[in-house]
Design a protein around this motif. Structure first.
Motif, PDB file in Angstrom:
ATOM      1  N   ARG A  75       0.837  -1.192   0.000  1.00 59.51           N
ATOM      2  CA  ARG A  75       0.000   0.000   0.000  1.00 59.51           C
ATOM      3  C   ARG A  75       0.877   1.248   0.000  1.00 59.51           C
ATOM      4  O   ARG A  75       1.964   1.247   0.569  1.00 59.51           O
ATOM      5  CB  ARG A  75      -0.832  -0.010   1.283  1.00 59.51           C
ATOM      6  N   PRO A 276      -2.885   5.936   4.710  1.00 54.56           N
ATOM      7  CA  PRO A 276      -2.960   5.375   3.358  1.00 54.56           C
ATOM      8  C   PRO A 276      -3.394   6.442   2.366  1.00 54.56           C
ATOM      9  O   PRO A 276      -4.294   7.227   2.661  1.00 54.56           O
ATOM     10  CB  PRO A 276      -4.022   4.280   3.483  1.00 54.56           C
ATOM     11  N   PRO A 278      -5.459   7.825  -0.347  1.00 52.09           N
ATOM     12  CA  PRO A 278      -6.716   7.415  -0.987  1.00 52.09           C
ATOM     13  C   PRO A 278      -6.679   7.551  -2.505  1.00 52.09           C
ATOM     14  O   PRO A 278      -7.550   7.018  -3.197  1.00 52.09           O
ATOM     15  CB  PRO A 278      -7.753   8.367  -0.367  1.00 52.09           C
ATOM     16  N   ASP A 279      -5.679   8.260  -3.041  1.00 54.83           N
ATOM     17  CA  ASP A 279      -5.581   8.413  -4.497  1.00 54.83           C
ATOM     18  C   ASP A 279      -5.035   7.171  -5.181  1.00 54.83           C
ATOM     19  O   ASP A 279      -5.111   7.049  -6.392  1.00 54.83           O
ATOM     20  CB  ASP A 279      -4.641   9.578  -4.844  1.00 54.83           C
ATOM     21  N   LEU A 280      -4.445   6.284  -4.392  1.00 48.01           N
ATOM     22  CA  LEU A 280      -3.807   5.115  -4.999  1.00 48.01           C
ATOM     23  C   LEU A 280      -4.452   3.830  -4.492  1.00 48.01           C
ATOM     24  O   LEU A 280      -4.705   3.673  -3.305  1.00 48.01           O
ATOM     25  CB  LEU A 280      -2.318   5.112  -4.679  1.00 48.01           C
ATOM     26  N   LEU A 281      -4.671   2.911  -5.424  1.00 49.31           N
ATOM     27  CA  LEU A 281      -5.303   1.647  -5.058  1.00 49.31           C
ATOM     28  C   LEU A 281      -4.273   0.723  -4.396  1.00 49.31           C
ATOM     29  O   LEU A 281      -3.076   0.874  -4.627  1.00 49.31           O
ATOM     30  CB  LEU A 281      -5.836   0.963  -6.311  1.00 49.31           C
ATOM     31  N   PRO A 282      -4.763  -0.211  -3.586  1.00 50.80           N
ATOM     32  CA  PRO A 282      -3.830  -1.196  -3.038  1.00 50.80           C
ATOM     33  C   PRO A 282      -3.111  -1.909  -4.181  1.00 50.80           C
ATOM     34  O   PRO A 282      -3.689  -2.113  -5.256  1.00 50.80           O
ATOM     35  CB  PRO A 282      -4.735  -2.170  -2.288  1.00 50.80           C
ATOM     36  N   LEU A 283      -1.861  -2.227  -3.952  1.00 50.07           N
ATOM     37  CA  LEU A 283      -1.049  -2.906  -4.965  1.00 50.07           C
ATOM     38  C   LEU A 283      -1.053  -4.399  -4.661  1.00 50.07           C
ATOM     39  O   LEU A 283      -0.658  -4.810  -3.567  1.00 50.07           O
ATOM     40  CB  LEU A 283       0.380  -2.351  -4.921  1.00 50.07           C
ATOM     41  N   VAL A 284      -1.502  -5.171  -5.624  1.00 54.05           N
ATOM     42  CA  VAL A 284      -1.511  -6.620  -5.440  1.00 54.05           C
ATOM     43  C   VAL A 284      -0.517  -7.233  -6.413  1.00 54.05           C
ATOM     44  O   VAL A 284      -0.605  -7.015  -7.622  1.00 54.05           O
ATOM     45  CB  VAL A 284      -2.925  -7.209  -5.678  1.00 54.05           C
ATOM     46  N   VAL A 285       0.448  -7.957  -5.886  1.00 52.71           N
ATOM     47  CA  VAL A 285       1.452  -8.603  -6.733  1.00 52.71           C
ATOM     48  C   VAL A 285       1.217 -10.106  -6.667  1.00 52.71           C
ATOM     49  O   VAL A 285       1.472 -10.740  -5.646  1.00 52.71           O
ATOM     50  CB  VAL A 285       2.878  -8.247  -6.247  1.00 52.71           C
TER      51      VAL A 285
ATOM     52  N   SER B  53      -8.591   1.113   3.667  1.00 48.69           N
ATOM     53  CA  SER B  53      -7.710   2.135   3.123  1.00 48.69           C
ATOM     54  C   SER B  53      -8.268   2.645   1.815  1.00 48.69           C
ATOM     55  O   SER B  53      -7.875   3.674   1.310  1.00 48.69           O
ATOM     56  CB  SER B  53      -6.303   1.599   2.921  1.00 48.69           C
ATOM     57  N   HIS B  54      -9.211   1.901   1.244  1.00 53.36           N
ATOM     58  CA  HIS B  54      -9.810   2.334  -0.006  1.00 53.36           C
ATOM     59  C   HIS B  54     -11.245   1.836  -0.060  1.00 53.36           C
ATOM     60  O   HIS B  54     -11.518   0.712   0.336  1.00 53.36           O
ATOM     61  CB  HIS B  54      -9.005   1.804  -1.191  1.00 53.36           C
ATOM     62  N   ILE B  58     -11.281  -2.528  -5.825  1.00 54.16           N
ATOM     63  CA  ILE B  58     -10.414  -2.764  -6.979  1.00 54.16           C
ATOM     64  C   ILE B  58      -8.964  -2.528  -6.589  1.00 54.16           C
ATOM     65  O   ILE B  58      -8.678  -1.844  -5.612  1.00 54.16           O
ATOM     66  CB  ILE B  58     -10.776  -1.882  -8.198  1.00 54.16           C
ATOM     67  N   THR B  59      -8.079  -3.114  -7.364  1.00 60.01           N
ATOM     68  CA  THR B  59      -6.643  -2.979  -7.068  1.00 60.01           C
ATOM     69  C   THR B  59      -5.903  -2.708  -8.379  1.00 60.01           C
ATOM     70  O   THR B  59      -6.469  -2.864  -9.467  1.00 60.01           O
ATOM     71  CB  THR B  59      -6.083  -4.278  -6.455  1.00 60.01           C
ATOM     72  N   ASN B  60      -4.655  -2.314  -8.241  1.00 58.20           N
ATOM     73  CA  ASN B  60      -3.727  -2.246  -9.383  1.00 58.20           C
ATOM     74  C   ASN B  60      -4.186  -1.398 -10.567  1.00 58.20           C
ATOM     75  O   ASN B  60      -4.656  -1.920 -11.572  1.00 58.20           O
ATOM     76  CB  ASN B  60      -3.409  -3.652  -9.917  1.00 58.20           C
ATOM     77  N   ALA B  61      -4.041  -0.080 -10.462  1.00 54.41           N
ATOM     78  CA  ALA B  61      -4.193   0.767 -11.647  1.00 54.41           C
ATOM     79  C   ALA B  61      -2.791   1.184 -12.058  1.00 54.41           C
ATOM     80  O   ALA B  61      -2.119   1.894 -11.319  1.00 54.41           O
ATOM     81  CB  ALA B  61      -5.039   1.985 -11.315  1.00 54.41           C
ATOM     82  N   PHE B  62      -2.319   0.675 -13.202  1.00 49.51           N
ATOM     83  CA  PHE B  62      -0.949   0.972 -13.635  1.00 49.51           C
ATOM     84  C   PHE B  62      -0.934   1.840 -14.883  1.00 49.51           C
ATOM     85  O   PHE B  62      -1.892   1.860 -15.645  1.00 49.51           O
ATOM     86  CB  PHE B  62      -0.203  -0.324 -14.002  1.00 49.51           C
TER      87      PHE B  62
END
Lengths: 479, 100
Positions: A75, A276, A278-285, B53-54, B58-62
């Protein structure tokens, strides 16, 4: 009392992507001020940052290369502070849930391998650059260039595992080598693409408890990091010895004066009010992404070093020096492929080639002596065509002209004299010219052999085969 | 925490807003109402609830690492209260070490 330093390092490495971490501006270094800016990296209201996928890929690479666990979910957070180099009033970083954690690197100090733990690696954006006209403390105004604002960084935080400035230096060189092998960062400390802050405390040797630490900033070379740590260790010991206590604070290294000084202005306890973004989505790898990156990893410095030792039989120390830069290691291997004399090749590369590169401030990729030419020259030594002494002359000429060694040896008439009769003739000449020394030698002063060898070499302009000269001289003198 | 006139004025200064007396009075009331509403939430038992936190699932906007230079950079500079050549000018900062 004997004291022991405890050192942990925080490294910021700029990633060499084309564009910034959250916008499509260029990351080019050295462009005119404020020519690579946009509404996102200057913090205009209502804009949205969008994550550069390559930044994540590069950060995963570094995480895997340093044996970290890659978080499936991570995050971005806002780190709030007011400073003119930060147009939004916060830096987008990672706080809870960083991308990579629990890694390690292995450093080599005095032939011993030591493991240094990595607490975490996270992604963040760089801030702008401040310029102060006039004198530093008496500047009438400050200027801001936001070209660097939003350039991607990874922050690599070590465990407090280092016990000497030399270990800290070795750790930094190891990290830098890994970053460069991965081709994700230039690792240039002078240009600021690789920056280091140090946490340092001292404690009585044998004690388990950590002492009060200080944080050191403003060190712009590996050597300066080591020097600042050496200074700070002495300072903290002196404070403790005088019965006082070390104050937890940030100190700036003054390279010109060779001291660390209390940093004024930011003495209040840091409260970055992380939350956190709020402008950025959680990052899922996903695991599949991690595996793809893992498959793309090149041979890393320590792996290459160990391979050079086992494949070519060169000493560990040589292999460590040669593999510090991938291009140097490639040069060495290309050279060995020609001459098939690994130890000779490693000596030439470590001593002559690296010295020339350092003196001329050149990269090995721009070096006039190609690996093939060096290999051919070593082959000439091995075959006895030229002597090791003459090779130094040939090498200098190769550096100056870029010509192949055969051409230089032929044109300068440097071929080694291996003709038995020719050498004998010169030796006879030398012996008849120095009857006194001959008598003294025969009287037991055998150290004079070196004198005769020198005379023969002088007469042949260094071209006589030294082994043959030695052998024939001895035969004649001991007769 | 209740918001008084002093806090409103401080926030207005930070936000570079110049407010009339009437606006200050209205904002004081509004801000207190907002904080009072948020305060209600602390009555809930959130033990064992994962912090949000959101709000979107949805996740991962690249974006890809492709250069798209912004053409109107000089207009951003033009909006600055003070500039010098192509630099933004700010009050003197004595320490050149940021926290990054």
């Amino acid at each position: 009392m004997e004291y022991e330093p405890v050192i942990g390092l925080e490294v910021h490495a700029q990633l060499n992507t084309s564009t910034k971490i959250f916008c499509s501006c260029s990351t080019e270094f050295g462009a005119p001020p404020n020519t690579h800016i946009c509404p996102v990296c200057t913090g205009q209201p209502g804009v949205l940052p969008v994550l550069n996928k390559k930044v994540v890929e590069y950060a995963i690479k570094m995480g895997l290369a340093t044996h970290c666990t890659i978080a499936r979910v991570s995050r971005f957070a806002r780190k709030n502070y007011f400073y003119p180099d930060l147009p939004k009033g916060y830096q987008i970083s990672q706080y809870e849930l960083p991308l990579a954690e629990h890694g390690f690197v292995e450093i080599l100090v005095d032939g011993d391998t030591k493991r240094i733990g990595l607490t975490r690696i996270h992604m963040e954006e760089d801030a702008g650059k401040l310029v102060h006209p006039g004198s530093f403390t008496d500047t009438p105004y400050s200027l801001v260039d936001y070209n660097r604002s939003g350039v991607p960084l990874i922050e690599i935080v070590s465990e407090p595992d280092m016990r000497s400035p030399r270990e800290a230096g070795a750790y930094l060189r190891t990290l830098r080598a890994i970053l460069r092998y991965l081709e994700i960062s230039d690792g240039n400390m002078e240009e600021g693409s690789f920056r280091c802050d140090a946490n340092i405390s001292v404690r009585p040797r044998g004690s388990e408890k950590f002492g009060t630490r200080t944080e050191l900033k403003n060190m712009n070379s590996f050597r300066n990091v080591e020097k600042a740590l050496e200074y700070e260790i002495e300072r903290q010991i002196a404070v403790l010895e005088s019965g006082e206590t070390v104050v937890q604070e940030t100190r700036l290294w003054d390279a010109a004066a060779g001291v660390t000084r209390t940093m004024r202005g930011k003495e209040e306890a840091d409260d970055y009010r992380y939350f956190p973004d709020p402008d950025l989505l959680p990052l899922v790898v996903e695991e599949s992404w991690v595996e793809d990156v893992r498959k793309s990893l090149p041979e890393l410095p320590s792996e290459k070093r160990d391979r050079l030792v086992s494949q070519y039989g060169i000493p560990l120390y040589d292999a460590e020096v040669i593999t510090a830069e991938k291009a140097v290691a490639d040069y060495f291997e290309a050279c060995v492929a020609v001459c098939d004399a690994p130890k000779q090749a490693s000596n030439w590369v470590m001593v002559e080639v690296l010295r020339e590169l350092k003196e001329s401030k050149r990269e090995i990729t721009d070096f006039p002596v190609t690996a093939r030419h060096l290999g051919e020259m070593i082959l000439m030594i091995e075959k006895g065509t030229i002597s090791g002494k003459i090779a130094k002359t040939v090498f200098a000429e190769m550096v100056a002209t870029g010509d192949p060694p055969e051409k230089i040896v032929r044109e300068k008439n440097l071929i080694q004299v291996t003709d038995q009769e020719a050498i004998e003739a010169v030796i006879d000449e030398v012996l008849s010219e120095n009857p006194e020394q001959v008598d003294r030698y025969r009287g037991g002063k055998t150290k004079l052999l070196g004198f005769f060898v020198g005379q023969v070499m002088k007469k042949t302009k260094g071209k006589a085969n030294p082994q043959m000269v030695n052998k024939i001289l001895k035969e004649k003198l001991d007769k | 925490m209740a918001i008084g006139r002093k806090e409103v004025e401080h926030i207005a200064t930070l936000a570079r807003l110049s407010l009339g007396e009437e606006e200050k009075a209205r904002l004081e009331k509004d801000l207190n109402a907002i904080l009072g509403y948020v305060e209600k939430l602390s009555a809930l038992d959130t033990k064992g609830v994962e912090p949000t936190s959101h709000t979107l699932e949805i996740t991962n906007a690249f974006r890809e690492d492709v250069l798209k230079p912004f053409e109107k950079g000089e207009k951003i500079l033009g909006n600055a209260p003070a500039k010098r050549e192509t630099f933004f000018q700010v009050p003197p900062i004595a320490e050149d070490v940021s926290s990054t």
